[in-house]
Design an enzyme around this catalytic site. Structure first.
Site, PDB file in Angstrom:
ATOM      1  N   SER A 142       0.680  -1.154  -0.133  1.00  0.00           N
ATOM      2  CA  SER A 142      -0.027  -0.092   0.048  1.00  0.00           C
ATOM      3  C   SER A 142       0.906   1.301   0.020  1.00  0.00           C
ATOM      4  CB  SER A 142      -0.980  -0.015   1.345  1.00  0.00           C
ATOM      5  OG  SER A 142      -1.911   1.134   1.146  1.00  0.00           O
ATOM      6  N   ASP A 163      -1.986   6.303  -3.353  1.00  0.00           N
ATOM      7  CA  ASP A 163      -0.796   5.553  -2.963  1.00  0.00           C
ATOM      8  C   ASP A 163      -0.688   4.278  -3.651  1.00  0.00           C
ATOM      9  OD1 ASP A 163      -3.313   4.298  -2.549  1.00  0.00           O
ATOM     10  OD2 ASP A 163      -2.644   3.323  -0.607  1.00  0.00           O
ATOM     11  N   ASP A 172      -1.336   1.101  -4.119  1.00  0.00           N
ATOM     12  CA  ASP A 172      -2.196   0.204  -4.465  1.00  0.00           C
ATOM     13  C   ASP A 172      -3.629   0.777  -4.886  1.00  0.00           C
ATOM     14  OD1 ASP A 172      -3.189   0.665  -1.848  1.00  0.00           O
ATOM     15  OD2 ASP A 172      -3.922  -1.294  -1.467  1.00  0.00           O
ATOM     16  N   ASP A 214      -5.741   2.645  -3.015  1.00  0.00           N
ATOM     17  CA  ASP A 214      -7.033   2.580  -2.246  1.00  0.00           C
ATOM     18  C   ASP A 214      -7.330   3.965  -1.723  1.00  0.00           C
ATOM     19  OD1 ASP A 214      -5.292   2.214  -0.520  1.00  0.00           O
ATOM     20  OD2 ASP A 214      -6.226   0.309   0.566  1.00  0.00           O
TER      21      ASP A 214
END
Length: 451
Positions: A94, A237, A239, A241
């Site tokens: 992440s 970020d 990933d 999300d």
């Protein structure tokens, strides 16, 4: 839980996180799930392919077929799980620095595994009890190429595409070299926006900036907004999300501010929203204004998801939830933090007024965040002991739902260990900036003295 924190398990690749460990996680997950097919996907980190190879091998060894999605944003993976009714082993760290990687487990319902299921997986990992398949029953692997495109198409069909297109918005987009670079530029262009980008090449070295979308990492995005006369800046970020915003003047909008603005647009009287214990007073004020209920959980998406599902079971309506780090849920759409979708919901607000005006009602608070690193468990124990003593002697009743939160009426401070990094985090908020800084400094001094 010993292995899984507030959002999966993470560590420095080759040190805390190794291919051997990921193999064991995959074998344990495949054993617990008892499914015929499991998804494996990753973000752009340089170690991602190595770890997805380990995960696919572990799953195949317990007789599970593997759908390999390649590089894909977390919300795209979650959507695939939900639609195809298959669970996933997702390799991502992440927002963590480039040298980190991690493992997140998603159920066949498209929702991160709840704590009881994670504990069962942990039991199998620690005991090394796996349902190893015979030589002629091992799993097979297939490549899936459509997951990212299908994810974009679903979002286009869900948001108010016409309203956004009619606003003729220019979007400055910074996917941060992460998985969102494969989906967000096309998504916003297909919404009818003019899109200018930076750091939009997938690159696990993250050469343009660190993956975490915080102010100190996003200076170039603010400059891009000003240089291109964009209406808004959006950053993700690693990933994708999360979504963090800049206004039309190139000024950073705090995540707590955008959460409050989106909550105000979607909450009605009688609704409930869920946030973590580091919630800003901004969201508290919104709930008071509209007559909504605010539920607090320990920090981490897993905890927020669990509480939302509990509230649904009780008949509550939860149209929006999340944390002030840019990770916002719209549960009626899907129970996942989705940076691209969050950005689109913010664009819907910009159809009526500029980003600076959207943010203006929620900018009267100042936030301070301090991270203290530790190298040994003894250091961590010493700092947490000092935090407990500080909270016990403070002129405020501590909330111990996750660490120690002290509310003073005009301000609050929270200290807690990170669930993903070897850090103790201190958060403080007040209407007066010096007041917030003083609160954070007081806790920091106590913890540093103990360390």
């Amino acid at each position: 839980m010993k292995l899984f924190g507030s959002s999966g398990t993470r560590g420095v690749a080759g040190e805390q996180l190794t291919p051997e460990f990921v193999l064991r996680v995959a074998k344990a997950a495949g054993t617990v799930w008892d499914e015929d097919r499991v998804v494996v996907a990753r973000d752009t980190r340089t170690t991602g392919e190595m770890f997805t190879n380990a995960a696919a091998s572990g799953l195949a060894s317990v007789g599970v077929d593997v759908d390999r999605l390649g590089v894909s944003p977390t919300p795209a993976v979650v959507r695939y799980c939900d639609v195809e009714n298959v669970p996933a082993v997702l390799i991502t760290a992440s927002h963590n620095p480039p040298e980190y990687n991690g493992v997140k487990l998603v159920g066949a319902d498209g929702v991160e595994l709840p704590v009881p299921r994670l504990e069962r997986v942990e039991e199998h990992i620690l005991a090394e009890t796996f349902d190893v398949a015979e030589w002629d029953e091992v799993g097979e692997t297939r490549r899936v190429e459509s997951a990212n495109r299908d994810y974009v198409d679903e979002m286009l069909a869900t948001v108010d595409r016409e309203k956004i297109a009619d606003a003729n918005l220019t979007v400055a987009l910074d996917p941060g070299h992460g998985a969102g670079a494969l989906t967000s530029p096309d998504f916003y262009r297909e919404l009818g926006c003019d899109v200018v980008t930076l750091n939009a090449q997938p690159d696990g070295h993250f050469p343009g900036r660190e993956p975490e979308p915080v102010r100190k990492n996003l200076g170039d995005l603010g400059r891009l907004v000003r240089a291109t006369d964009a209406d808004v800046g959006i950053a993700h970020d690693g990933d994708a999300d999360r979504a963090i915003f800049f206004d039309e003047h190139g000024e950073y909008i705090q995540g707590d501010t955008s959460l409050a603005a989106l909550a105000a647009a979607h909450l009605d009287e009688g609704d409930t929203t869920v946030a973590a214990v580091n919630v800003s007073q901004r969201l508290v004020d919104v709930c008071d204004d509209v007559g909504a209920t605010l539920e607090l959980t320990p920090i981490g998406s897993t905890n927020i998801i669990t509480r939302i599902r509990e509230l649904w079971a009780e008949g509550a309506t939860v149209p929006v939830a999340g944390e002030g780090n840019g990770g916002i849920f719209f549960p009626d759409y899907r129970l996942v933090r989705d940076g691209a979708f969050i950005g689109a919901k913010f664009l819907e607000l910009l159809a009526d007024r500029p980003a600076s005006e959207v943010a203006a009602p929620y900018t009267d608070y100042h936030n301070v965040r301090v991270n203290l690193t530790y190298e040994t468990e003894a250091e961590l124990d010493a700092m947490l002991g000092a935090a407990e003593e500080y909270a016990r002697s403070a002129d405020a009743e501590p909330n111990t739902k996750d660490g120690y939160r002290l509310d003073y009426g005009d301000a609050w401070v929270l200290v807690r260990p990170s669930g993903t990094e070897p850090k103790v985090r201190i958060y403080a908020e007040a209407r007066d900036e010096s007041r917030a800084q003083d609160l954070a400094d007081g806790v920091r001094e106590a913890l540093e003295a103990a360390r």
